[in-house]
Every structure is written in structure tokens, then in C-alpha cells.
Motif scaffolding. Structure first.
Motif, PDB file in Angstrom:
ATOM      1  N   GLU D  24       0.837  -1.196   0.000  1.00  0.00           N
ATOM      2  CA  GLU D  24       0.000   0.000   0.000  1.00  0.00           C
ATOM      3  C   GLU D  24       0.870   1.243   0.000  1.00  0.00           C
ATOM      4  O   GLU D  24       1.909   1.267   0.677  1.00  0.00           O
ATOM      5  N   ALA D  25       0.451   2.252  -0.728  1.00  0.00           N
ATOM      6  CA  ALA D  25       1.168   3.530  -0.715  1.00  0.00           C
ATOM      7  C   ALA D  25       0.225   4.604  -1.235  1.00  0.00           C
ATOM      8  O   ALA D  25      -0.738   4.296  -1.949  1.00  0.00           O
ATOM      9  N   THR D  26       0.490   5.860  -0.907  1.00  0.00           N
ATOM     10  CA  THR D  26      -0.301   6.924  -1.516  1.00  0.00           C
ATOM     11  C   THR D  26       0.298   7.191  -2.907  1.00  0.00           C
ATOM     12  O   THR D  26       1.430   6.802  -3.196  1.00  0.00           O
ATOM     13  N   GLU D  29       3.490   8.904  -2.614  1.00  0.00           N
ATOM     14  CA  GLU D  29       4.623   8.042  -2.255  1.00  0.00           C
ATOM     15  C   GLU D  29       5.133   7.273  -3.468  1.00  0.00           C
ATOM     16  O   GLU D  29       6.338   7.075  -3.627  1.00  0.00           O
ATOM     17  N   THR D  59      -3.284  12.080  -2.614  1.00  0.00           N
ATOM     18  CA  THR D  59      -3.427  11.398  -1.319  1.00  0.00           C
ATOM     19  C   THR D  59      -4.177  10.075  -1.435  1.00  0.00           C
ATOM     20  O   THR D  59      -4.346   9.365  -0.446  1.00  0.00           O
ATOM     21  N   ASP D  60      -4.632   9.727  -2.620  1.00  0.00           N
ATOM     22  CA  ASP D  60      -5.351   8.453  -2.798  1.00  0.00           C
ATOM     23  C   ASP D  60      -4.401   7.279  -2.576  1.00  0.00           C
ATOM     24  O   ASP D  60      -3.202   7.383  -2.780  1.00  0.00           O
ATOM     25  N   THR D  61      -4.995   6.163  -2.190  1.00  0.00           N
ATOM     26  CA  THR D  61      -4.201   4.982  -1.847  1.00  0.00           C
ATOM     27  C   THR D  61      -4.079   4.031  -3.039  1.00  0.00           C
ATOM     28  O   THR D  61      -5.042   3.798  -3.759  1.00  0.00           O
ATOM     29  N   HIS D  63      -3.002   0.097  -4.055  1.00  0.00           N
ATOM     30  CA  HIS D  63      -2.809  -1.216  -3.422  1.00  0.00           C
ATOM     31  C   HIS D  63      -1.917  -2.112  -4.277  1.00  0.00           C
ATOM     32  O   HIS D  63      -1.616  -1.787  -5.433  1.00  0.00           O
TER      33      HIS D  63
END
Lengths: 77, 157, 157, 77
Positions: D24-26, D29, D59-61, D63
Motif C-alpha cells: 500500500e502507498a499513496t 509516495e 493522497t489516494d491509496t 494497493h
């Protein structure tokens, strides 16, 4: 001069064209002449006029060799 | 008909032919407008249309519209064809092709062309419905000629 | 490709095919916009272009533009194709066909479609000049994404 | 997660895609990760981001199974 009719106006006069043996007349006089020949051709009253394929105004002069056309409101496109 | 840019014909129109007439290396956009026969108008069903033209004058006026466009929008090329005779539903009555270096001019000029056709080109449409037939008058409703002729502006070449 | 209304292809585009996809008895107008490869831009000569697409996403976004159009202009039908690979001068890069009952909607919607393509469809153009080559960036110059993403408005489906 | 590059950005990274083994990361990131791998890929800084073919925000994630794409300013049409 040759006088042409189109579309609904042709239906009203029952002919595509008439010839008027006249040396000279204004567009307005040609219009009156058409109405005298075909009293029920009411569309001629609001038809645009063209002489030799160009729009003309009521007071313009038509000569013996010219072709006048009365054009009902157009609906092409 | 080949290479003629403004014409009246009783044969089916070929939009591709008109597009090709206006395509050139300087053009970055070609807009092609096609007026087709619509089946229903205000709930009334049309079976087919018949178009009649004062052919010689109509071709002159189409060419005049082309000149007006080239004057108003630089470096445009234009071709317009209008069909006459009987047209069935979905058939093309008019095709307008305009090319230009940038897209906006081609689109604006196409729109201008169809408006002008409805103003100054001597072509008439007859509707055939299920229960009758009629010649259709001025659809723009903005161009009335109470004195029997267009105004000065209309007369300019 | 048959009957697919929104697609990316490396084959030459056929405007007629797209026109036919949107033609229907209810339509009175079809507008077909074709973006072509222009030889000169600001005096500089282009030899050819190469287009690259994120194909899967590009087709989704073209379809999204079609949905937006159908929402904004009632009873329109839409088809859009964009080509990829090498394109020579005058070849069609994009074809947008829109039909509608009345002419104005088809024209406005075509104009909207090309603007939206330049905003949200992941396709890139590489210019090949006589003296070099370059990927071309955002030509609209109105859509900058300083934070690396489009605003909320762009995210709506 | 799979990370895709296109057009000028692909030229800068020299590759069409990389895989990042991360749960997981934004989006932000992921962008930083790309810059750490390819410090000269400056276009990634202003590229739009998409996850599974939809635009996303910073800022969304993202997966593990997702596909992230960095999109230079588009120039189709």
C-alpha cells in the motif's frame, strides 16, 4: 423577359416559366404582371426576386433579355 | 462533378469526396457537416423529402458562401454540395466540408455555411407525410422579406 | 473494431465508418470533425507525427466524453476514434462523429469533444521536424496540474 | 504494484513499466519512489496520475494489485 417559378409558387401558377414580351420593367412591375396572370399565386407577393441569378430589389430594372425568378422562402439544408 | 467544389446533384452525396476536395498540407482540421433527412419532426412522421433547386443560381450562391467564408476565416478551403430529388430517411441532403489550419475556424465556418444556405440558396424542401404533403418555407424564421427582396447586406457578393 | 464507438487504432481512420455508426432516423444532422496532420506549425515544417496512447485508459476516456455529450445534449449519438503510430502529412489523427436531431447540438458537441480529448485522454504526439524531434505537451495551456493530478471536476465520471 | 510510463516520461526512465513490491502507498509516495529510482525523470513531477485507468489525487491509496500510470500532459487530437 423570361419569368421562372419554383416550388410552391410553381404549383400555384401551374407552370415553370412564362415569357413576357416587354423591353423593360421594374421588378415590382414584373411581380404585378405575374399576379395579373395568376391571381391565385399569392406566394409571389412574398417571394424574393432574382434577375440573372442574383438577388434584386423591387425598384431594379429588368430588360428584355433577362431572366427573372420568383423565389419562395428557401428551405434547403 | 469531379473537382467542382459547389454543386447541386440528384445523386447520393459522398462526404468523403468533399473532405478530399478541401484537404491540404496546411490544414490541421477538416469539419464535415451533413444534413440528413429526419424521420420525426415535432411528432409528425416524414416518409420522404423532395428537394427542388434553381440549380444555376443555387450553385452560384453556394460558391458565394464559400467566398464569404474564405474572407472571414483565413486559409480555409470549402466545398458544399446539395442534393435534389427524392430523399429517404437518413439520406444526406447537404454536405459542407471546411478545412483550416486550426480547428475553430473549420467548425465556425461550417456553422456559418449552413445558416447562410438557409438564407440565400434557392433550394426548397417538400415534406411527404403519411397524410399529406407540403412545401416548407423559411425555417430560420428570422429572414422575412416583406418587400419581396433581401436587404442590402444580402445583395453583396 | 466493428461497431465499437470509441477506439484507438494504428490503422488509417475511416470517417465514413464513424458517420454510419451515429446515423439514425431521429438524426437531422451529423457533424464529423477530422483532426489532420498539418505540415507547418508556426513556420516550422513537420515531416511526420508519432502518436502514442495509454490505449486501455484512452478508450475509457473517449467513452466518458461520449457519455458527457449524451448528458449535455439530448438525443445525440457519438463515436470517436484516435489513431496511433506514425502519421504522415494530411492523415487523420482523430475523427469525431456526432449526430443529433438538430444541427446545433451536433456541432457544439463535436467542439466539446475535441477540447475534452485535449484535456483528459492519455494520448501523446511526437513531432518529427527536419532538424529534430520532440514530444508535445499540453497544447491547451489551460490545464496545468501543479500538484500532479487534475482537480475534482476532472475526476467525475 | 505496477507503474507505467508514457511518451517523454518513458524516454526519461528508459522503461515502460516497473514493479514495486509494496502492499500500500499513496500516489504521492509512488511518485517519490519513481523519482528515487530515476532521479532524472523530472516529468514525473508534473505528470497526472491514474490508478487502474482512472485519474486519482495525490493522497489516494494504491494497493498491491493496482496499476499506477504517470501521464505527461496529453497532446492528442
Amino acid at each position: 423577359m423570361k419569368i421562372l417559378f419554383f416550388a410552391g409558387l410553381k404549383d400555384q401558377t401551374g407552370t415553370e416559366e412564362v415569357v413576357w414580351e416587354k423591353d423593360e420593367a421594374t421588378v415590382g412591375e414584373v411581380r404585378e404582371y405575374v399576379l395579373s396572370l395568376f391571381p391565385h399565386a399569392y406566394t409571389v407577393k412574398q417571394a424574393m426576386a432574382a434577375v440573372n441569378e442574383e438577388f434584386v430589389q423591387e425598384t431594379d430594372t429588368v430588360h428584355a433579355d433577362d431572366t427573372v425568378a420568383f423565389l419562395p422562402p428557401v428551405s434547403g439544408g | 462533378m469531379e473537382n467542382k467544389r459547389y454543386y447541386i446533384t440528384d445523386s447520393p452525396l459522398n462526404p468523403l469526396e468533399l473532405q478530399q476536395l478541401v484537404t491540404k498540407p496546411e490544414a490541421g482540421a477538416v469539419n464535415c457537416f451533413i444534413g440528413t433527412v429526419r424521420e420525426f419532426t415535432k411528432g409528425r412522421r416524414t416518409l420522404y423529402l423532395t428537394y427542388e433547386a434553381y440549380e444555376k443560381m443555387a450553385e452560384k450562391k453556394l460558391a458565394q458562401i464559400g467566398s464569404e467564408i474564405q474572407e472571414k476565416w483565413e486559409e480555409t478551403e470549402c466545398a458544399i454540395a446539395h442534393r435534389t430529388g427524392r430523399l429517404d430517411i437518413s439520406e444526406a441532403a447537404v454536405v459542407i466540408a471546411v478545412s483550416s489550419p486550426h480547428r475553430q475556424a473549420a467548425m465556425e465556418a461550417s456553422s456559418y455555411a449552413i445558416e447562410r444556405i438557409k438564407e440565400i440558396v434557392p433550394i426548397w424542401k417538400k415534406e411527404q407525410w403519411e397524410d399529406g404533403t407540403a412545401w416548407i418555407g423559411d425555417q430560420l424564421e428570422k429572414n422575412r422579406y416583406p418587400r419581396g427582396g433581401p436587404g442590402k447586406e444580402e445583395l453583396e457578393e
